[in-house]
Design a protein around this motif. Structure first.
Motif, PDB file in Angstrom:
ATOM      1  N   THR A 199       0.851  -1.178   0.000  1.00  0.00           N
ATOM      2  CA  THR A 199       0.000   0.000   0.000  1.00  0.00           C
ATOM      3  C   THR A 199       0.894   1.237   0.000  1.00  0.00           C
ATOM      4  OG1 THR A 199      -1.883   1.081   1.106  1.00  0.00           O
ATOM      5  CG2 THR A 199      -0.237   0.067   2.534  1.00  0.00           C
ATOM      6  N   GLN A 200       0.581   2.190  -0.874  1.00  0.00           N
ATOM      7  CA  GLN A 200       1.420   3.367  -1.054  1.00  0.00           C
ATOM      8  C   GLN A 200       1.145   4.411   0.024  1.00  0.00           C
ATOM      9  OE1 GLN A 200       3.797   4.248  -3.641  1.00  0.00           O
ATOM     10  NE2 GLN A 200       4.183   5.966  -2.224  1.00  0.00           N
ATOM     11  N   VAL A 201       2.198   4.909   0.640  1.00  0.00           N
ATOM     12  CA  VAL A 201       2.109   6.034   1.567  1.00  0.00           C
ATOM     13  C   VAL A 201       2.954   7.164   1.006  1.00  0.00           C
ATOM     14  CG1 VAL A 201       2.648   6.894   3.882  1.00  0.00           C
ATOM     15  CG2 VAL A 201       1.738   4.576   3.585  1.00  0.00           C
ATOM     16  N   THR A 202       2.337   8.315   0.847  1.00  0.00           N
ATOM     17  CA  THR A 202       3.041   9.483   0.325  1.00  0.00           C
ATOM     18  C   THR A 202       2.928  10.607   1.342  1.00  0.00           C
ATOM     19  OG1 THR A 202       2.519   8.844  -1.946  1.00  0.00           O
ATOM     20  CG2 THR A 202       3.221  11.124  -1.571  1.00  0.00           C
ATOM     21  N   VAL A 203       4.068  11.119   1.763  1.00  0.00           N
ATOM     22  CA  VAL A 203       4.095  12.192   2.756  1.00  0.00           C
ATOM     23  C   VAL A 203       4.540  13.472   2.063  1.00  0.00           C
ATOM     24  CG1 VAL A 203       5.006  12.988   4.968  1.00  0.00           C
ATOM     25  CG2 VAL A 203       4.685  10.535   4.553  1.00  0.00           C
ATOM     26  N   SER A 204       3.687  14.489   2.145  1.00  0.00           N
ATOM     27  CA  SER A 204       3.990  15.771   1.516  1.00  0.00           C
ATOM     28  C   SER A 204       4.496  16.752   2.564  1.00  0.00           C
ATOM     29  CB  SER A 204       2.736  16.330   0.848  1.00  0.00           C
ATOM     30  OG  SER A 204       1.746  16.586   1.819  1.00  0.00           O
ATOM     31  N   SER A 205       5.333  17.665   2.117  1.00  0.00           N
ATOM     32  CA  SER A 205       5.892  18.654   3.054  1.00  0.00           C
ATOM     33  C   SER A 205       4.935  19.819   3.242  1.00  0.00           C
ATOM     34  CB  SER A 205       7.234  19.148   2.544  1.00  0.00           C
ATOM     35  OG  SER A 205       7.090  19.707   1.261  1.00  0.00           O
TER      36      SER A 205
END
Length: 121
Positions: free
Chosen positions: A115-121
């Protein structure tokens, strides 16, 4: 036959939280979470023994992530707090044939689809 299905991935803000789940079917022992970022090798994140008495974390997530498992052994969780951009990856749950799992992905016999986890700043 062991089957693992992850869920809970998505977009999160830096400093935020996310909880991943892994639905487990079949007989399992120790379990773990790994992750893989683009162009990088699969990386150990955390593991838990069959008795749920011992956990182990990579230094990059210790103090921020918590691995747990329900008493019926059917769900594995990864609670992720204080997320950072470098936590962006596909996260996989994995089943070990041992009651005391290792940190090497080569020791695991069954994997979820990720499962993809994307953390944005």
């Amino acid at each position: 036959q062991i089957r693992l299905v992850e869920s809970g991935g998505g977009l999160a803000e830096s400093g935020g939280s996310r909880r991943l789940s892994c639905a487990i079917s079949g007989r399992t022992y120790g379990m773990a979470w790994f992750r893989q970022a683009p162009g990088q090798e699969r990386e150990f994140v955390a593991n838990i023994n069959w008795a749920r008495t011992k956990t182990h974390y990579s230094t990059s997530v210790e103090g921020r992530f918590t691995i747990s498992r329900t008493g019926d052994m059917k769900t594995l969780y990864l609670q992720m707090n204080s997320l950072k951009r470098e936590d962006t990856a596909v996260y996989y749950c994995a089943a070990s044939p041992s009651n005391t799992p290792t940190t090497s992905h080569r020791d695991y016999i069954r994997w979820g689809q990720g499962t993809q986890v994307t953390v944005s700043s």
